[in-house]
Design an enzyme around this catalytic site. Sequence first.
Site, short mmCIF file in Angstrom:
data_model
loop_
_atom_site.label_atom_id
_atom_site.label_comp_id
_atom_site.label_asym_id
_atom_site.label_seq_id
_atom_site.Cartn_x
_atom_site.Cartn_y
_atom_site.Cartn_z
CG ASP A 51 14.48 4.86 -2.90
OD1 ASP A 51 14.58 4.58 -4.10
OD2 ASP A 51 13.89 5.85 -2.46
CE1 TYR A 112 6.97 0.78 0.01
CE2 TYR A 112 4.92 1.40 -1.07
CZ TYR A 112 6.23 0.97 -1.15
OH TYR A 112 6.81 0.72 -2.35
#
Lengths: 252, 252
Positions: A51, A112
């Site tokens: 994103d 992540y």
Amino acid sequence: MYYFLRLRYVGDNFRGFQYQPGLRTVQSVLTEAFGELFGNEVLVKGCSRTDSGVHANDYCITVLTPEYAPDIPPEKLPFAVKRYLPEDISVYSAEYAPDNFHVRHDVKYKEYLYLVDNSPVPDPFYTRRSWQYLYPLPEESDIIMHNAGQYLVGTHDFSSFMAEGSEVASRVRTIFYINVKKSILKSKLFEIRVAGDGFLYNMVRIIAGTLVDVAAGRKKTEDIPEILKKCDRKYAGMTAPPEGLYLNRVVY
Amino acid sequence: MYYFLRLRYVGDNFRGFQYQPGLRTVQSVLTEAFGELFGNEVLVKGCSRTDSGVHANDYCITVLTPEYAPDIPPEKLPFAVKRYLPEDISVYSAEYAPDNFHVRHDVKYKEYLYLVDNSPVPDPFYTRRSWQYLYPLPEESDIIMHNAGQYLVGTHDFSSFMAEGSEVASRVRTIFYINVKKSILKSKLFEIRVAGDGFLYNMVRIIAGTLVDVAAGRKKTEDIPEILKKCDRKYAGMTAPPEGLYLNRVVY
């Protein structure tokens, strides 16, 4: 030639990875840079959509060059493309990709990293590189979040941890580990690491938001299995902001 | 009221600390912010001049407020001023300053940190936050630079390590320690720490540039005492760029 590359980028000024007409995205900047080097028909594919504002310490792409393009040895590629790249992105390794290699489908797992900076006033060195969560969390929040996170490890339907309105065939994913610890970088910085075989839209950010809710006492550790079971986004915590999120490691 | 504050700032977008008409400096931004809080006659003084692009992990100021100003308890000051400060600067502690306290004269010593990033391609997370020195240095450069640095420790005339054309009564300064080590933050990042009772103009940057010259083999460790003796800027190494420099600690 078909190259496999690893790169890093600071996400602030990118509207995510994927090409969007008229917007500055990682894919469009890379396609332009490799286009300068190899010719316009170059094809850049990424390992993951990220994103707007999300960072990458490790991001993988393949670059397919047109037939007429010069054959640059992979070890020279990071240096050859450097002059065409802006300062917020760099290629740090390159090799030839195996035949039939697919940079997204062949990912075994991704890790992540989510950074929560709990300094009482914003640390200017971590602005837009962490979630500046200013309301004081308990000293032992790393342990609280780590314990709560363990309920998410394994294979589950993660519908509760997916942004509403996403279209996806299956919401079942496997999380291999969640580790939360205090950073050695500075005090009051929490590092949340989540590794899995795939992630739903906003999944890591909703996990981070939910764990912070638990640390702050707005949810209980024991609520996590209940939230999972509901398969409904409204039971999980808030979506943590993109600037704390880093794609940290991609394993094939 | 007379306050003593500690703050951090990212130097990229400041033209140094000191007020200069029409330019964005740390002093002008702070004077404006505290002016909003206390009234326009506020007086902001800093512990040190820093150059354009130099960062501060720890910087000290005093704020003298006009008599009519509201009396804000020091512990509330970092939060009260937060809304008036841009994202590249923050005040992280405050107390009342003792009478007769002088934020610059009363410094016992300052520690500077200089970061040299020797990654072969620029790391986008360290752009403008380190000296991106891309030419490969030997693996043991931390030891080489540390050893060379020891010749500078002590009380010396540092004329060779001062920018030409500076006006100053005495060029004698005392360096308490120089430590060079590999960073735990990432590989190929060298941290040079220099502490002293005072510094000439560009002194730490010339020291850093000279130590990198030694690591790169352009100068020898044994050259350092000779360079000091010459008392002439042209014998020392290059002036390392400002973006690698951090005022790191100020001790009273």
